[in-house]
Design an enzyme around this catalytic site. Sequence first.
Site, short mmCIF file in Angstrom:
data_model
loop_
_atom_site.label_atom_id
_atom_site.label_comp_id
_atom_site.label_asym_id
_atom_site.label_seq_id
_atom_site.Cartn_x
_atom_site.Cartn_y
_atom_site.Cartn_z
N THR A 25 0.83 -1.21 0.00
CA THR A 25 0.00 0.00 0.00
C THR A 25 0.86 1.25 0.00
O THR A 25 0.57 2.22 -0.71
CB THR A 25 -0.94 0.00 1.23
OG1 THR A 25 -1.74 -1.19 1.18
CG2 THR A 25 -1.85 1.20 1.22
N HIS A 86 -3.08 -10.26 -2.97
CA HIS A 86 -3.48 -11.27 -3.95
C HIS A 86 -4.93 -11.68 -3.82
O HIS A 86 -5.50 -12.25 -4.74
CB HIS A 86 -2.54 -12.47 -3.92
CG HIS A 86 -2.66 -13.34 -2.71
ND1 HIS A 86 -1.77 -13.28 -1.68
CD2 HIS A 86 -3.56 -14.28 -2.38
CE1 HIS A 86 -2.11 -14.17 -0.75
NE2 HIS A 86 -3.19 -14.79 -1.15
N ARG A 140 16.08 1.03 5.22
CA ARG A 140 16.32 0.36 6.50
C ARG A 140 17.61 -0.47 6.52
O ARG A 140 17.94 -1.07 7.54
CB ARG A 140 15.14 -0.54 6.86
CG ARG A 140 13.87 0.23 7.16
CD ARG A 140 12.83 -0.67 7.77
NE ARG A 140 11.60 0.02 8.06
CZ ARG A 140 10.51 -0.54 8.58
NH1 ARG A 140 10.52 -1.83 8.85
NH2 ARG A 140 9.44 0.16 8.82
N ALA A 205 9.57 2.85 -0.54
CA ALA A 205 8.27 3.52 -0.62
C ALA A 205 8.24 4.75 0.28
O ALA A 205 7.44 5.65 0.08
CB ALA A 205 7.16 2.55 -0.22
#
Length: 598
Positions: A25, A86, A140, A205
């Site tokens: 997302t 999915h 990260r 993201a």
Amino acid sequence: MSSSDIKKLRQPIVTVLGHVDHGKTSLLDKIRGTAVVRKEAGEMTQEVGASVVPRSVIQKVAEPLKNIIPLKLEIPGLLFIDTPGHELFSNLRKRGGSVADISVVVVDVTEGFQKQTFESIQILRDRRVPFLMAANKIDRVPGWQPNPNQPFTVSISRQSKEVQSRLDTLIYKLVMDLAQLGFNAERFDRVRDFTRNVAIVPVSAKTGEGIPELLALLAGLSQRYMENRLKVVEGPAKGVVMEVKEEIGLGHTIDVIVYDGILKKNDILVLAGLNGPIVTRVRGILVPKPLQDIRIVKTDFVSLDEVVAAAGVKISAPGLEEAIAGSPLYVAEDESRIEQLKKVVEEEVSTIKIYNKDVSGVIIKSDSLGTLEAIVSAVSGEKIPIRLADVGPISKRDVLEAKLSEDEAYRVILAFRVRPLTGVDVSGVKLISNEIIYQLIDELERYIQEVRDRERRRTLESMSLPCKVKILPGFVFRRSDPIIVGVEVIGGVLKPGTTLIDKEGRQIGQVLQIQDKKKSLERATKGMEVAVSIKSNLMVGRHVNEGDFLYSDFTNDELGLLLKKFKDVVTNDMMEVIEETVKIKRKEDPLFALSVLN
């Protein structure tokens, strides 16, 4: 290629899959935000259930890459399906494969492959959908210095050698996981042949790093290798129903991805319903107003007269109350085609729904055809039988069908985003609900195992186990029915209910009770000295004597069951008892236990 030729290619449909919490997302939000910020004035990027990244945005974002990834775009843009995961990807099914043209599998580069990662790739393999891998959360990696919105190739060049090496190690783990699944893979900037290798694109993201390469590769690869698939079809629309909703002022509507042809107002639609095909006419084709997000805006829509694939739209039409998510949707050019298309829809639906009344198996109820198909596939893959699989809420019939399963472990209703109808009593069956498919299957497998373990314990508790005992001299408390004597357990397990024989195979009697220091026992094991009462017509001193050895009696079938299903409880001393007892039994039946022990 001329501007008129460009219009003949539609935008590829892109899906985003991956494990929960790996950033699907967040990645979609970043891509959507990039499209809104970088779009040209007047470009509409909002669609129902999808977000468009226009060609102009991709070209702007990929501008720094022109020397690495030359990009001359001929497609109008990329259509990202807004609902990642999915479960919803499963609704993008069509005859012969998937509506999706290309997919992005998102994986947390610091965690690597998880269960849903493997499941996502399996679905893509089954549907034959090509994919890239977005190795997310590079920010990260220990020591990483962020370079917001920069291409990965720029950002990685600014990292220390140690950080570059750490990332390479993490990417290599992804390469190895893909290799186990039969895919060759490599970091995108090291790939020479994209038809033979899965490209891994490191991204964040959170910071936007790597997004330029991801968009450029999705656009460039789909344009280069899917030109025939992306040619615009001028005929009547074909689509799939993503969701069925009730909208204020509109009534029941369907969110649809149109993947082929042209959809117009007043077109005749044929789609699947809970009680058979639905035939209706398009009342309105709706999309959100520009610069608004369909997930926030509920009623503020723009009405269109027609839409050309590929597109995400909301359709308003009469009679959509029973429409099924995941249904195929077809436009009939005229009324003469309606019956033929109804048959096509029925055939497609019948390949997913299941009713095997003679099968003792689980019941599956789901909110859509796509998720139903995915769950049926997952359950079948675990070799679990299915009695009934259907779309819609749980009815009294579903509960009855579950109760009719002879096997207790399969008296189960698997519920994916559906609930029992009002007044439906589900007591007497096991109801398992979850909104993540792999967790639903995990819960089912755990429950089946629990039932099997219970059944196993019950069977084991009811079984007499092989044992050998010695009647202790000086410990005869009662000589006739019931015989009460002290015994030592030489091997195996002595239980109440065990039938005892002597060394000649003669039946002595059945153990009624076992006591130790006046306390009743359920079992006595090797080395224990206990008092036993035996229901018998024989007499100690005449038919059986102090110091005699007695053995538990068993049939060929009982021994076979023990050695096949309960081999883990058979100790070395019990095996010795079995071998001695078999020799005794073979005096009467030379073939006794021959097939069981060999």
